[in-house]
Enzyme design. Structure first.
Site, PDB file in Angstrom:
ATOM      1  N   TYR A 131      -9.704  -6.764  12.293  1.00 32.74           N
ATOM      2  CA  TYR A 131      -9.079  -6.250  11.079  1.00 32.74           C
ATOM      3  C   TYR A 131      -8.921  -7.369  10.069  1.00 32.74           C
ATOM      4  O   TYR A 131      -8.641  -8.510  10.424  1.00 32.74           O
ATOM      5  CB  TYR A 131      -7.697  -5.649  11.423  1.00 32.74           C
ATOM      6  CG  TYR A 131      -6.920  -5.197  10.194  1.00 32.74           C
ATOM      7  CD1 TYR A 131      -7.056  -3.900   9.714  1.00 32.74           C
ATOM      8  CD2 TYR A 131      -6.063  -6.068   9.519  1.00 32.74           C
ATOM      9  CE1 TYR A 131      -6.363  -3.478   8.582  1.00 32.74           C
ATOM     10  CE2 TYR A 131      -5.368  -5.655   8.386  1.00 32.74           C
ATOM     11  CZ  TYR A 131      -5.515  -4.360   7.932  1.00 32.74           C
ATOM     12  OH  TYR A 131      -4.827  -3.939   6.820  1.00 32.74           O
TER      13      TYR A 131
ATOM     14  N   THR B 211     -39.738  24.862 -12.218  1.00 28.61           N
ATOM     15  CA  THR B 211     -39.972  23.518 -11.696  1.00 28.61           C
ATOM     16  C   THR B 211     -40.235  22.672 -12.941  1.00 28.61           C
ATOM     17  O   THR B 211     -40.798  23.179 -13.927  1.00 28.61           O
ATOM     18  CB  THR B 211     -41.197  23.461 -10.748  1.00 28.61           C
ATOM     19  OG1 THR B 211     -42.361  23.837 -11.489  1.00 28.61           O
ATOM     20  CG2 THR B 211     -41.045  24.423  -9.566  1.00 28.61           C
ATOM     21  N   HIS B 212     -39.796  21.429 -12.896  1.00 25.61           N
ATOM     22  CA  HIS B 212     -39.903  20.548 -14.083  1.00 25.61           C
ATOM     23  C   HIS B 212     -39.245  21.169 -15.326  1.00 25.61           C
ATOM     24  O   HIS B 212     -39.677  20.915 -16.454  1.00 25.61           O
ATOM     25  CB  HIS B 212     -41.374  20.230 -14.421  1.00 25.61           C
ATOM     26  CG  HIS B 212     -42.206  19.855 -13.234  1.00 25.61           C
ATOM     27  ND1 HIS B 212     -42.399  18.557 -12.822  1.00 25.61           N
ATOM     28  CD2 HIS B 212     -42.884  20.623 -12.341  1.00 25.61           C
ATOM     29  CE1 HIS B 212     -43.171  18.535 -11.746  1.00 25.61           C
ATOM     30  NE2 HIS B 212     -43.473  19.778 -11.420  1.00 25.61           N
TER      31      HIS B 212
ATOM     32  N   LYS C  89      -8.084   3.254   1.622  1.00 28.70           N
ATOM     33  CA  LYS C  89      -7.332   4.497   1.423  1.00 28.70           C
ATOM     34  C   LYS C  89      -7.523   5.124   0.054  1.00 28.70           C
ATOM     35  O   LYS C  89      -7.728   6.338  -0.045  1.00 28.70           O
ATOM     36  CB  LYS C  89      -5.848   4.246   1.695  1.00 28.70           C
ATOM     37  CG  LYS C  89      -5.590   4.028   3.171  1.00 28.70           C
ATOM     38  CD  LYS C  89      -4.194   3.563   3.457  1.00 28.70           C
ATOM     39  CE  LYS C  89      -4.149   2.862   4.793  1.00 28.70           C
ATOM     40  NZ  LYS C  89      -4.979   1.623   4.831  1.00 28.70           N
TER      41      LYS C  89
ATOM     42  N   ASN D 218      -2.354  -2.391  13.207  1.00 28.33           N
ATOM     43  CA  ASN D 218      -3.813  -2.190  13.211  1.00 28.33           C
ATOM     44  C   ASN D 218      -4.209  -0.931  13.980  1.00 28.33           C
ATOM     45  O   ASN D 218      -5.045  -0.157  13.524  1.00 28.33           O
ATOM     46  CB  ASN D 218      -4.508  -3.413  13.807  1.00 28.33           C
ATOM     47  CG  ASN D 218      -4.311  -4.640  12.949  1.00 28.33           C
ATOM     48  OD1 ASN D 218      -3.756  -4.547  11.849  1.00 28.33           O
ATOM     49  ND2 ASN D 218      -4.734  -5.790  13.438  1.00 28.33           N
TER      50      ASN D 218
ATOM     51  N   SER E 265       0.835  -1.208   0.000  1.00 33.17           N
ATOM     52  CA  SER E 265       0.000   0.000   0.000  1.00 33.17           C
ATOM     53  C   SER E 265       0.866   1.253   0.000  1.00 33.17           C
ATOM     54  O   SER E 265       0.355   2.370   0.008  1.00 33.17           O
ATOM     55  CB  SER E 265      -0.937   0.005   1.214  1.00 33.17           C
ATOM     56  OG  SER E 265      -0.206  -0.123   2.412  1.00 33.17           O
TER      57      SER E 265
ATOM     58  N   ASN F 269     -16.434  26.134 -24.167  1.00 35.07           N
ATOM     59  CA  ASN F 269     -17.176  25.101 -23.440  1.00 35.07           C
ATOM     60  C   ASN F 269     -17.043  25.262 -21.921  1.00 35.07           C
ATOM     61  O   ASN F 269     -15.971  25.599 -21.424  1.00 35.07           O
ATOM     62  CB  ASN F 269     -16.670  23.714 -23.856  1.00 35.07           C
ATOM     63  CG  ASN F 269     -16.897  23.448 -25.334  1.00 35.07           C
ATOM     64  OD1 ASN F 269     -17.877  23.922 -25.908  1.00 35.07           O
ATOM     65  ND2 ASN F 269     -15.978  22.722 -25.959  1.00 35.07           N
TER      66      ASN F 269
ATOM     67  N   GLN G 253      -7.323  -2.387   3.950  1.00 40.33           N
ATOM     68  CA  GLN G 253      -6.315  -1.556   3.292  1.00 40.33           C
ATOM     69  C   GLN G 253      -6.916  -0.861   2.058  1.00 40.33           C
ATOM     70  O   GLN G 253      -6.402   0.159   1.603  1.00 40.33           O
ATOM     71  CB  GLN G 253      -5.126  -2.438   2.894  1.00 40.33           C
ATOM     72  CG  GLN G 253      -4.024  -1.710   2.161  1.00 40.33           C
ATOM     73  CD  GLN G 253      -2.754  -2.539   2.091  1.00 40.33           C
ATOM     74  OE1 GLN G 253      -2.064  -2.687   3.090  1.00 40.33           O
ATOM     75  NE2 GLN G 253      -2.459  -3.112   0.936  1.00 40.33           N
TER      76      GLN G 253
ATOM     77  N   SER H  57     -12.655  24.198 -28.378  1.00 41.68           N
ATOM     78  CA  SER H  57     -12.807  22.959 -29.136  1.00 41.68           C
ATOM     79  C   SER H  57     -11.617  22.811 -30.075  1.00 41.68           C
ATOM     80  O   SER H  57     -11.107  23.799 -30.608  1.00 41.68           O
ATOM     81  CB  SER H  57     -14.100  23.023 -29.942  1.00 41.68           C
ATOM     82  OG  SER H  57     -14.019  22.175 -31.069  1.00 41.68           O
TER      83      SER H  57
HETATM   84  N1  ARG Z   1      -1.134  -1.295   5.243  1.00 50.43           N
HETATM   85  C1  ARG Z   1      -2.074  -1.799   6.164  1.00 50.43           C
HETATM   86  C2  ARG Z   1      -3.430  -1.122   5.953  1.00 50.43           C
HETATM   87  O1  ARG Z   1      -3.442  -0.085   5.435  1.00 50.43           O
HETATM   88  C3  ARG Z   1      -1.646  -1.547   7.571  1.00 50.43           C
HETATM   89  C4  ARG Z   1      -2.272  -2.453   8.553  1.00 50.43           C
HETATM   90  C5  ARG Z   1      -1.715  -3.822   8.370  1.00 50.43           C
HETATM   91  N2  ARG Z   1      -2.119  -4.682   9.412  1.00 50.43           N
HETATM   92  C6  ARG Z   1      -1.963  -5.968   9.334  1.00 50.43           C
HETATM   93  N3  ARG Z   1      -2.386  -6.665  10.363  1.00 50.43           N
HETATM   94  N4  ARG Z   1      -1.419  -6.551   8.332  1.00 50.43           N
HETATM   95  O2  ARG Z   1      -4.472  -1.639   6.305  1.00 50.43           O
END
Ligand code: ARG
Length: 471
Positions: free
Chosen positions: A324, A162-163, A332, A117, A30, A292, A329, A284
């Site tokens: 967890y 409206t509409h 994110k 975690n 990640s 535009n 992950q 364009s």
């Molecule tokens: N990169 C992981 C995440 O974003 C961090 C947590 C990892 N925890 C684990 N028990 N492998 O979730």
């Protein structure tokens, strides 16, 4: 290097007899996207080092080494000097690994009682706080733009729809303030989610709580959280804060998209109600005459991905067994993308609105010949005719005007009298767009005074806040 030596390159490599498959390493990493957490990760580790010192896990000297080491890791990351490769897995491991390289055993103690975690939950909540502040600041900026625009164009009257059918005349300032109040609710949702997220999770460990008597209250205070989380299991399982942010973002983008839609239509040559500034338009590649409204089309379009991001994380979180799992992950990318998309959309929308030309004469000229029908009905009501009866009478007059191809207000007195004997000469003074708005001067209505009051209320709101997040 033997296979097991290669495996133990990893911070968790002890129990592994074989190194990770490259493909798996790439899939598992990640670090490509969670590197934006490095500053908050390091901030969290500084607090962790201090907390460990208070319970004797780190000697004071070791703490100082660790903090100096963390400072250096931060400086290296600031300068883009530390390669963040997939084999490092995530930003937490990358920072810890570099720390250990720099300060040795003292660094190797930093993860005592901590799990990634609770670490990732802490990082996310620290980062979340900044994101809420930035987002709220941008919403305030847009609200200010809208307020100024409403004030400037309070005397412009345009058809309200409206509409997508002309309904009644409204003031442009009134229309603009509608978005102001939508954003006020949006803002409240972000502030609220920030408050709920303002709890310190470190000490939860992997799930059961740290085996070391870490003073969580001390960590909370050091990091400036309002409270500590109450349950270690919940602490590492919870991603509600991201879901709340993404829900609030989805609703906000939905609001913007509706205004984008109106303004895009209004900037067509058929409407010609507004003209976007060159700075927020594009041309364009083929048709030389085109200008535009891409800025607003993109805000409208990006609403789709913000909705998608919310659905994506809701789906990821569904049915994950406590506590967890690596699924989490996947929180994110949709969150970060939502933050980036929302923030740039707010800025672009504010810029486009702030710089567009409002063509008041075009708006007034577009008021169609029947738009004062309700005012005509209301006139009869004021003369004692029951509303349902007056509605029918005016309906018939509308029919006549349409048949003759004239505006409603151009019907002669004879025709009016034939429809109802209560019509009088004063009807001439009632049937104008300005009079129509003037009849609606209750608070919240489109009358000039009430729109001015609304703007004043909005202004007071922004002044009281003084540009900062307050309740
Ligand atoms: N990169 C992981 C995440 O974003 C961090 C947590 C990892 N925890 C684990 N028990 N492998 O979730």
């Amino acid at each position: 290097m033997s296979d097991s030596e290669a495996a133990s390159e990893k911070l968790w490599g002890g129990r592994f007899g074989k190194s990770t498959e490259k493909l798996m390493e790439q899939f598992n990493a990640s670090i490509g996207f969670d590197q934006r957490l490095y500053k908050v990760d390091i901030e969290g580790s500084r607090a962790q080092a201090k907390a460990l010192t208070r319970i004797g896990v780190l000697a004071e000297k070791e703490r100082d080494e660790v903090i100096a080491g963390l400072d250096q890791v931060e400086a290296e990351l600031d300068a883009d000097d530390l390669p963040l490769t997939d084999d490092l897995e995530d930003i937490h491991m990358a920072v810890e690994k570099r720390l250990i390289e720099l300060v040795g055993d003292a660094g190797a103690k930093i993860h005592t009682g901590r799990s990634r975690n609770d670490q990732v939950a802490l990082d996310e909540r620290l980062y979340f706080r900044q994101v809420i502040d930035e987002t709220v600041g941008r919403i305030d900026g847009l609200m200010q733009v809208l307020l100024n625009s409403a004030e400037e164009h309070i005397d412009v009257i345009l058809p309200g729809y409206t509409h997508v059918q002309q309904a009644q005349p409204i003031r442009f300032g009134h229309y603009t303030m509608a978005l102001f109040w939508m954003l006020e609710r949006d803002r409240g949702r972000f502030v609220d989610s920030g408050k709920r997220a303002d709890a310190m999770p470190l000490g939860a460990g992997a799930l059961a709580g740290s085996a070391y008597p870490v003073d969580r209250e001390f960590v909370r205070e050091t990091l400036g959280f309002a409270r500590v989380t109450d349950n270690s299991i919940d602490s590492v399982s919870d991603r509600d804060y991201f879901l709340e942010f993404m829900s609030a973002a989805a609703i906000l983008m939905g609001h913007l998209s509706r205004f984008c839609e109106d303004v895009i239509m209004w900037s067509s040559s058929e409407f010609g109600f507004v003209e976007l500034d060159d700075a927020f338009s594009t041309g364009s590649s083929m048709m030389p005459q085109k200008k535009n409204p891409d800025s607003l089309e993109l805000v409208r379009g990006k609403t789709g991905r913000v909705y998608g991001n919310l659905m994506s994380l809701l789906t990821v979180m569904k049915a994950i067994p406590l506590t967890y799992a690596k699924d989490m992950q996947e929180d994110k990318e949709p969150f970060f993308d939502t933050v980036d998309t929302l923030q740039i959309s707010l800025d672009v929308f504010a810029g486009a609105w702030d710089t567009m030309t409002v063509k008041g004469e075009r708006m007034e000229a577009a008021l169609d010949g029947m738009i004062l029908a309700t005012d005509l009905a209301d006139y009869l009501v004021r003369k004692g005719v029951p509303f349902r009866t007056s509605h029918r009478i005016v309906g018939e007059l509308v029919r006549k005007a349409l048949d003759r191809g004239i505006r409603l207000e151009a019907l002669d007195m004879e025709t009016l009298h034939a429809a109802s004997d209560v019509f009088d000469d004063d009807i001439k003074t009632v049937l104008s767009p300005v009079q129509s708005t003037a009849q609606r001067n209750l608070y919240g209505g489109t009358g000039r005074e009430s729109v001015a009051k609304q703007i004043e209320a909005g202004n007071k709101l922004l002044i009281d806040r003084n540009g900062r997040v307050v309740e």
